[in-house]
Design an enzyme around this catalytic site. Structure first.
Site, mmCIF file in Angstrom:
data_model
loop_
_atom_site.group_PDB
_atom_site.id
_atom_site.type_symbol
_atom_site.label_atom_id
_atom_site.label_comp_id
_atom_site.label_asym_id
_atom_site.label_seq_id
_atom_site.Cartn_x
_atom_site.Cartn_y
_atom_site.Cartn_z
ATOM 1 N N THR A 1 22.097 -116.064 23.100
ATOM 2 C CA THR A 1 21.659 -117.658 23.509
ATOM 3 C C THR A 1 21.874 -118.022 24.858
ATOM 4 O O THR A 1 22.527 -117.774 25.577
ATOM 5 C CB THR A 1 22.666 -118.494 22.482
ATOM 6 O OG1 THR A 1 23.951 -118.015 22.815
ATOM 7 C CG2 THR A 1 22.403 -118.408 20.999
ATOM 8 N N ILE B 1 30.183 -120.953 17.377
ATOM 9 C CA ILE B 1 31.425 -120.156 16.470
ATOM 10 C C ILE B 1 32.604 -119.602 17.070
ATOM 11 O O ILE B 1 33.714 -119.597 16.590
ATOM 12 C CB ILE B 1 30.446 -119.157 15.593
ATOM 13 C CG1 ILE B 1 29.347 -119.862 15.141
ATOM 14 C CG2 ILE B 1 31.546 -118.804 14.508
ATOM 15 C CD1 ILE B 1 29.275 -120.893 14.121
ATOM 16 N N CYS C 1 27.949 -113.328 24.587
ATOM 17 C CA CYS C 1 28.177 -114.436 24.007
ATOM 18 C C CYS C 1 28.832 -115.638 25.082
ATOM 19 O O CYS C 1 29.736 -115.452 25.489
ATOM 20 C CB CYS C 1 29.346 -114.004 22.837
ATOM 21 S SG CYS C 1 29.562 -115.626 22.057
ATOM 22 N N GLY D 1 13.881 -117.446 18.683
ATOM 23 C CA GLY D 1 13.045 -118.395 18.127
ATOM 24 C C GLY D 1 12.193 -117.650 17.235
ATOM 25 O O GLY D 1 11.186 -118.599 16.795
ATOM 26 N N GLY E 1 16.755 -120.699 18.538
ATOM 27 C CA GLY E 1 15.698 -121.268 17.832
ATOM 28 C C GLY E 1 14.457 -121.413 18.366
ATOM 29 O O GLY E 1 14.125 -121.066 19.569
ATOM 30 N N THR F 1 18.084 -117.877 14.040
ATOM 31 C CA THR F 1 18.193 -119.451 13.658
ATOM 32 C C THR F 1 17.019 -119.658 12.443
ATOM 33 O O THR F 1 17.382 -120.205 11.638
ATOM 34 C CB THR F 1 17.895 -120.085 14.778
ATOM 35 O OG1 THR F 1 18.829 -120.032 15.685
ATOM 36 C CG2 THR F 1 18.077 -121.659 14.385
ATOM 37 N N LYS G 1 27.130 -109.697 12.125
ATOM 38 C CA LYS G 1 27.963 -110.353 12.924
ATOM 39 C C LYS G 1 28.782 -109.751 13.691
ATOM 40 O O LYS G 1 29.326 -108.566 13.415
ATOM 41 C CB LYS G 1 28.624 -111.630 11.893
ATOM 42 C CG LYS G 1 29.600 -112.280 12.519
ATOM 43 C CD LYS G 1 29.318 -113.491 13.300
ATOM 44 C CE LYS G 1 30.183 -114.344 14.112
ATOM 45 N NZ LYS G 1 29.427 -115.195 15.018
ATOM 46 N N GLY G 2 29.203 -110.299 14.965
ATOM 47 C CA GLY G 2 29.839 -109.382 15.808
ATOM 48 C C GLY G 2 31.231 -109.017 15.251
ATOM 49 O O GLY G 2 31.948 -110.251 14.817
ATOM 50 N N ILE H 1 16.627 -112.204 23.667
ATOM 51 C CA ILE H 1 17.956 -112.854 24.322
ATOM 52 C C ILE H 1 18.959 -113.383 23.319
ATOM 53 O O ILE H 1 18.804 -113.521 22.239
ATOM 54 C CB ILE H 1 17.419 -114.044 25.355
ATOM 55 C CG1 ILE H 1 16.805 -114.979 23.956
ATOM 56 C CG2 ILE H 1 16.318 -113.623 26.036
ATOM 57 C CD1 ILE H 1 16.509 -116.369 24.850
HETATM 58 C C1 LIG Z 1 25.340 -119.314 14.431
HETATM 59 C C2 LIG Z 1 24.896 -118.275 15.368
HETATM 60 C C3 LIG Z 1 25.910 -117.076 15.538
HETATM 61 C C4 LIG Z 1 25.663 -115.872 16.526
HETATM 62 N N1 LIG Z 1 26.509 -115.123 16.491
HETATM 63 C C5 LIG Z 1 26.109 -113.991 17.349
HETATM 64 C C6 LIG Z 1 27.337 -112.921 17.341
HETATM 65 O O1 LIG Z 1 28.139 -112.798 16.762
HETATM 66 N N2 LIG Z 1 26.783 -111.812 18.064
HETATM 67 C C7 LIG Z 1 25.643 -111.573 18.985
HETATM 68 O O2 LIG Z 1 25.315 -110.781 19.552
HETATM 69 N N3 LIG Z 1 24.857 -112.746 18.956
HETATM 70 C C8 LIG Z 1 25.112 -113.828 17.989
HETATM 71 N N4 LIG Z 1 24.265 -115.109 17.997
HETATM 72 C C9 LIG Z 1 22.982 -114.889 18.749
HETATM 73 C C10 LIG Z 1 21.657 -114.280 18.037
HETATM 74 O O3 LIG Z 1 22.261 -113.079 17.593
HETATM 75 C C11 LIG Z 1 20.462 -114.293 18.621
HETATM 76 O O4 LIG Z 1 20.610 -113.656 19.846
HETATM 77 C C12 LIG Z 1 20.066 -116.027 19.152
HETATM 78 O O5 LIG Z 1 20.511 -116.784 18.441
HETATM 79 C C13 LIG Z 1 18.517 -115.992 19.693
HETATM 80 O O6 LIG Z 1 17.833 -115.561 18.682
HETATM 81 P P1 LIG Z 1 17.275 -116.861 17.418
HETATM 82 O O7 LIG Z 1 16.614 -117.959 18.288
HETATM 83 O O8 LIG Z 1 16.188 -115.990 16.507
HETATM 84 O O9 LIG Z 1 18.398 -117.388 16.687
HETATM 85 C C14 LIG Z 1 24.345 -115.948 17.144
HETATM 86 C C15 LIG Z 1 23.438 -116.885 16.810
HETATM 87 C C16 LIG Z 1 23.663 -118.105 16.226
HETATM 88 C C17 LIG Z 1 22.570 -119.101 16.013
#
Ligand SMILES: Cc1cc2nc3c(=O)[nH]c(=O)nc-3n(C[C@H](O)[C@H](O)[C@H](O)COP(=O)(O)O)c2cc1C
Ligand SMILES: Cc1cc2nc3c(=O)[nH]c(=O)nc-3n(C[C@H](O)[C@H](O)[C@H](O)COP(=O)(O)OP(=O)(O)OC[C@H]3O[C@@H](n4cnc5c(N)ncnc54)[C@H](O)[C@@H]3O)c2cc1C
Ligand SMILES: Cc1cc2nc3c(=O)[nH]c(=O)nc-3n(C[C@H](O)[C@H](O)[C@H](O)COP(=O)(O)OP(=O)(O)OC[C@H]3O[C@@H](n4cnc5c(N)ncnc54)[C@H](O)[C@@H]3O)c2cc1C
Ligand SMILES: Cc1cc2nc3c(=O)[nH]c(=O)nc-3n(C[C@H](O)[C@H](O)[C@H](O)COP(=O)(O)O)c2cc1C
Ligand code: FES
Ligand code: FES
Lengths: 267, 298, 298, 267
Positions: B191, B70, B128, B242, B215, B264, B44-45, B189
């Site tokens: 989000t 968050i 972010c 995703g 997701g 996700t 987590k960041g 990517i």
């Molecule tokens: C609940 C949540 C918290 C996240 N927190 C961070 C973060 O702290 N730092 C960061 O670089 N990306 C953060 N992300 C982004 C994810 O690392 C990732 O780039 C993004 O969700 C796309 O991937 P996914 O579709 O597999 O979730 C967060 C994503 C989610 C869903």
């Protein structure tokens, strides 16, 4: 007692509508043997478009048969879909989640920890179901106060068997007209400790009431959840003191809760 | 079968990592996932001081995905160094620390504190969408991104991954900027920016109004951006967005990624990372591929 | 109950239209949908000459959505004027012609041919991701967009809707540019750019490699952009992107849209437009709202 | 005869695996009364993550009982999900789609149009099922040539009842070793008109063979579809002449096809 969290298939054993929009669901699951009062499960919907588990409290268990009961309201699309599943349907369940009352009271044995303290068990609306397992877990019959919006009651007969039941309805159709606090006052219910689950307005009123009356209140909180296991920080609640894990005034409801000492949380 | 990949000199036993913010520091998932099996854990960041994050509700579900706001709640780098890094060191996996800040200075504070830490890489979150200040701006302007990257590279002791935002007109320009700034790798990517409204309560579902969208629903955008970015730069690309199965992961590798992150999907299935690793292996077996480097790049 | 809305002086009986390219010119759906019930029919994009479009495969399914790379195949404005407009005139609905081109000149050719036609509005597609030349470039640079809008407005006899691309860093800037150029309304979102790879055939699923991503999966991005755009400009906004139910439509109205379009949902359920209209009415009844203008704007 | 297109619920009457990865599905549907040889349905999957209908040819109908049969291969996730549905499951179906042979031959009555022309019915792989309804529709028993990859045959006994059956298998385990064209040559099959469905390589070979032998070939084409009714222009095929509707050299397979005179399309 604490087993590892896991996601597992479970099979729907029975499902019944017990009031308008309220369903009683029994599932066959290994979690039945581990569930403690105040804990919940994450219930996944069999639909790829709905990714997240729905947090649903454990209402009752039948350890011998490996059955676990949840009573839920069809709030949105996910629970509506859940309500359509027939017995025999397999669902995915994440469990067992949350601390439960024992953990919130920092004890291995709820009844020992309570000693001869008198417990008032309070449930409001869809916060009623989890109080059944809670009430059942107590050695001494608690005072039970259930708040409904109208006369479409549910679970009331089962609560009757495990404690001294008082009912409040907003429209006055059954029991005290008003809130659970009104019922406590009207019925002159006394106790040392409150265990409560229900809408936020009710929990706030209980916190206030407990404070004014020198009682302890343990309340069950709700928040939107993604992971259910403490990883995403989605489900936090403001706390009075810095949280030991997060190091800020935010605590994770899914692992440090959902049961909290009302004085610890900033609601 | 060889599934190991090399990113900026760091050898990962397989290309599968956790996506920052979806896996805590691994602690919460350790019951359900064997961390030793993962290519890397991306944390987590973490910022220089503790951050409280945004008000709740912070998460919402949408078709095939979710929104989160968050707001980068985290206990700060001190706690992190004391608690989370030692925890992760017990496992046979690589450690990638995700870094956030409101200003270049704040980023550098964390980067410098990490200098003597036993971590393998750092990932800089300049993308972010959930914090008002800093973060996203750095990730939406190529010139600024290049500058920030340069600054961080000048101070970092470990290889630097710049994490890119998909909320841009040209991901290619952003990838090139990170490369020009000296990034050792890029990841994408982060989000997409999304919104959900509760029409019965007549308000935004998230207290923050908008949230980061992730997701399976975002996968087509992610694959396209990974393809465009990886065909523009020479540095390795870590793909995400995703990914839930080994097949999804292979899709990103074919698009040009060297490694992938699973985010996700962990919420939908806690064992997703392990399943993705197994799925990649199954694919390699079915296609008679011995070395992951031989997976076709389109 | 009043569900009528007014866009640039044109009164629609309800705010529900078809999204360009997903409904032909209405002909194909006329068996299944009562076109008289629709607020407006927005036609498939039409150019000055016939266009052949892209090679196949042109469509692919993704989680909660689809990709398309039709490439704006159309029979050209002559056939359109002769066949499609007269067909639509038989119905009691508004006609909005979607216009595409490779160059400003090509757009203007169509705009001028439409001058004496009995259509209600035109929608200018400066945001199609599936044609190499023109189109998307116009929609990704605010200065260019403002110029193009001015040119078109100088020649158009009917109100002009500029259709915006979501593949931009700042949708607000694009909305402001269209407004500055004199647009009577804006519509958004056109499709996100996505990609899908068939890992067993080891090639792109779409012949065009990338395609436009649409459907319920994109709704969170669309709602967010409609919110941002409608809070930046004074002209009306037509919202679209993933609308499949009346509740989805209300979400866009609350985000600030004056009207909405239904696209990909038509493929999943041919009666989607009618269902959306009915769903909005049901919502208004349940919320005791008499006039659609009284739906809360956030 | 041509009824309005519509999306309707249908109920699964039976579902059976008839070869490796090949399923025979009967549904109860009003479309049974309208279906013509060569047409297809759009079958929706009960999964919100999968929006688009799967085009599946009509393999057979039982008009009296209102039953319609589709035989399909589990190609991807959608058809795999379809294969898991039990009898009684409700699915959504869009129909009836496509022109069919009658429309492709520009006739109301296939047999009248064919006169005393000899028909060779050819099916390859998953192109075999639609040829059953086609063969059954013919007054005179056609020559039937079916191409399989190996000995895991399906539907062959049902074809045997409606025509003179020839089989080719790629691995030579049954019938002629090789393609359907090899079987036609080996068995010296003669005819005037070919009706064919199967993989593109087979259709190309048939087009070539028909041309060289002065035969007419009507072939069934496949393409990815979104709307299935001619609105999206997703499913086009290059044509030799300008198409009357599109005014370019592209025709919509879902409405002008899937059956085409092989000489009209640029394959
Ligand atoms: C609940 C949540 C918290 C996240 N927190 C961070 C973060 O702290 N730092 C960061 O670089 N990306 C953060 N992300 C982004 C994810 O690392 C990732 O780039 C993004 O969700 C796309 O991937 P996914 O579709 O597999 O979730 C967060 C994503 C989610 C869903
Ligand atoms: C610890 C805990 C215990 C709970 N116990 C019960 C119970 O025993 N019985 C019961 O009926 N309800 C209970 N709830 C509330 C229940 O989780 C929601 O009603 C349910 O998630 C709604 O899902 P949906 O798909 O119908 O709604 P949707 O609106 O379609 O859900 C969309 C998303 O929002 C989440 N969500 C929506 N409402 C809530 C809410 N009130 N709390 C948390 N998440 C929400 C869903 O989980 C899902 O991720 C509990 C909630 C928590 C946090
Ligand atoms: C006119 C027509 C008739 C057909 N008849 C039959 C039949 O009788 N039996 C049979 O087994 N198959 C038939 N097919 C092929 C069948 O449509 C695909 O195998 C099926 O759509 C695959 O779906 P899936 O969900 O398993 O695959 P996925 O790959 O998960 O599907 C993803 C998307 O691609 C589409 N798609 C994938 N493969 C094809 C394909 N070959 N053709 C068209 N669309 C495709 C799907 O419809 C879906 O929209 C026919 C195709 C057409 C065009
Ligand atoms: C198959 C298809 C064809 C499209 N063709 C056009 C077009 O010709 N012109 C245009 O402006 N938009 C076109 N679009 C974009 C849609 O009008 C709409 O902006 C987009 O699909 C988002 O809405 P939806 O999610 O409801 O489909 C097309 C979309 C699809 C799916
Ligand atoms: S739901 Fe993820 S931390 Fe509680
Ligand atoms: S599938 Fe839409 S035109 Fe054929």
């Amino acid at each position: 007692m604490s087993m590892k969290k896991r996601k597992e298939p479970a099979v729907i054993y029975s499902q019944e509508k017990i009031a308008e929009g309220i369903y009683s669901l029994w599932i066959k699951t290994s979690f039945a043997g581990e569930a403690r009062p105040g804990q919940f499960l994450g219930v996944y919907i069999n639909n790829d478009a709905k990714l997240l588990a729905r947090p649903i409290s454990i209402c009752d268990v039948n350890k011998e048969e490996g059955l676990l009961r949840m009573v839920y309201r069809t709030a949105g699309e996910g629970t509506k879909e859940l309500a359509s599943y027939e017995p025999g349907t397999e669902i995915q369940v994440l469990g067992v989640l949350g601390n439960g009352y024992e953990s919130a009271l920092d004890t291995d044995d709820l009844n020992k920890a309570l000693g001869d303290k008198k417990v008032i068990v309070i449930g409001g609306g869809i916060g009623i179901p989890p109080m059944l397992l809670t009430a059942k877990a107590l050695d001494k019959e608690p005072e039970i106060v259930l708040g409904y919006s109208n006369g479409d009651l549910f679970l009331e007969d089962e609560f009757e068997d495990v404690g001294n039941l008082h009912i409040a309805t907003v429209d006055g159709s059954v029991g005290t007209k008003g809130t659970v606090i009104d019922a406590i006052k009207e019925d002159e219910i006394e106790g040392d400790v409150i265990f409560a689950c229900g809408p936020m307005t009710m929990l706030k009123a209980i916190k206030q009431y407990a404070r004014e009356n020198g009682m302890k209140a343990y309340i069950s909180l709700e928040e939107r959840m993604a992971c259910g296991i403490g990883a995403c920080l989605g489900c936090v609640c403001r706390t009075v003191n810095k949280d030991h894990h997060t190091h800020v005034n935010n605590t994770r409801i899914c692992v440090e809760g959902p049961i909290f000492d009302a004085e610890d949380v900033d609601i | 079968m060889n599934t190991s990949v090399n990113i900026a000199g760091v050898e990962l036993k397989n290309p599968v990592m956790t996506a920052s913010g979806t896996f805590g520091s691994g602690m919460e998932y350790a019951d359900m996932v064997d961390l030793n099996k993962l290519g890397a854990v991306v944390t987590k960041g973490v910022s220089d001081k503790a951050w409280e994050g945004n008000p709740t509700p912070r998460v919402a579900e949408v078709t095939g995905g979710m929104l989160n706001a968050i707001g980068l709640q985290n206990p700060g780098i001190d706690v992190f160094i004391e608690r989370d890094i030692p925890f992760l060191k017990k496992y046979d996996t690589k450690i990638i620390v995700n870094v956030c800040g409101h200003s270049v200075e704040e980023y550098l504070n964390v980067v410098e504190r990490l200098a003597d830490q036993p971590i393998d890489m750092m990932e800089i979150n300049v993308s972010c969408p959930n914090v008002k200040q800093g973060a996203l701006q750095f990730g939406q302007d190529p010139k600024v991104l290049e500058e920030v990257t340069k600054e961080i590279k000048a101070h970092a002791k470990q290889p630097v991954i710049m994490k890119l935002s998909p909320n841009v007109t040209s991901i290619k320009d952003m990838a090139l900027a990170a490369e020009a700034g000296g990034a050792d790798a890029i990841s994408l990517i982060n989000t997409l920016i999304g919104m959900k409204i509760d029409i019965y309560r007549k308000k935004f579902v998230l207290a923050n109004k908008t949230g980061g969208f992730s997701g399976p629903a975002v996968k087509p955008v992610a694959v396209r951006m990974v393809y465009e970015a990886s065909h523009a730069v020479k540095i390795p690309v870590i793909g995400m967005g995703g990914i839930a199965t080994g097949e999804d992961a292979v899709e990103f590798l074919m698009a040009g990624a060297t490694a992938v992150s699973v985010g996700t999907a962990n919420f939908a299935e806690p064992k997703s990372t392990e399943k993705v690793i197994k799925g990649i292996e199954d694919y390699m077996i079915s296609q008679k591929i011995d070395d992951i480097k031989d997976i076709v790049r389109l």
